[in-house]
Design a protein around this motif. Structure first.
Motif: not given
Length: 269
Positions: A72, A76, A80, A131-132, A134-139
């Motif tokens: 994951n 991310k 990003a 870091e774990e 942090i969602t993909i959307k946030k990235g």
């Protein structure tokens, strides 16, 4: 550009790449001060020594980058970096044209400094501490913030850190994710600059410029080694510094440096 000037530029790159002060602005100003002629090789050198700075992050966070059980993390980073890859390709010529005028770069340096003075007043409820989480959307959102750094003087580090805090990351987590995001971003820029881009003055690819002479290749290798060593020191110091003092000192630094440089290029140049 001689070897002494190349060493200065490499030190500046390693020192400022991960600080929110704009490495591009500092290299441009240093080049102007030392009277370095902005030819194709100089443009390539300033970009390609980012490779050394990339390796500094990988070396310091090697457990994170080589833990293949946490797929994951790579997803991310890949998500990003997409905004910067797309917009970078679309606006590469405009960005390069903007690098030629130091006055607006100095102004952007000042504006960014003012923002850093108040950044922690804007974002107070920071809940993302690792870091774990942090969602993909946030990235991806942070990746779009990073694109602001395409305006010379902004600072890739500052843009992505501000983006991280806007997405709820603590200042330390935002800084670390900015480091991680720099690796694929600058790797892509370096690969493009060396292997794909044809330079305007000579029409040569980057690797052709590097292998044009033993001096060019030696300067390139030396620059990357210096940038690597200095970047390691800068990254270690930066995390400890922002934990203790936050971003205000960097804001004041940008404002003072930008004002001095603005005066220099409007009065003496």
């Amino acid at each position: 550009m001689d070897f002494y000037q190349a060493i200065i530029i490499a030190i500046i790159e390693g020192l400022t790449e991960y600080l929110p002060v704009s490495s591009t602005a500092h290299m441009i100003f240093a080049s102007s001060y030392y009277g370095i002629q902005e030819d194709d090789y100089v443009k390539l050198f300033q970009v390609s020594i980012q490779f050394g700075a990339i390796l500094a992050v990988v070396a310091l966070y090697w457990k994170k980058f080589f833990d293949f059980t946490k797929f994951n993390f790579y997803i991310k980073l890949a998500a990003a970096v997409v905004p910067a890859l797309v917009l970078g390709l679309l606006f590469d010529d405009l960005i390069e044209e903007a690098l030629g005028d130091p006055v607006p770069i100095a102004i952007v340096l000042i504006v960014g400094g003012v923002i850093l003075l108040f950044i922690e007043n804007f974002f107070k409820n920071q809940t993302v501490k690792t870091e774990e989480t942090i969602t993909i959307k946030k990235g991806v959102a942070i990746g779009f913030w990073q694109c602001l750094a395409m305006m010379p003087g902004t600072s890739r580090s500052a843009a992505s850190i501000i983006g991280g805090m806007q997405q709820g990351l603590t200042r330390e987590t935002a800084a670390e994710f900015s480091f991680f995001l720099a690796v694929p971003t600058m790797a892509a820029v370096t690969i493009y600059s060396i292997f794909l881009k044809s330079y305007e003055q000579t029409g040569l690819k980057g690797y052709e410029l590097l292998t044009q002479s033993a001096e060019n290749l030696t300067m390139f290798l030396m620059g990357n080694v210096i940038a690597f060593i200095v970047a390691i020191i800068a990254i270690k110091g930066f995390i400890g510094f922002i934990k203790k003092y936050g971003f205000k000192p960097w804001g004041w630094y940008r404002i003072i440096a930008g004002a001095l440089l603005l005066a220099y290029f409007t009065i003496y140049k």
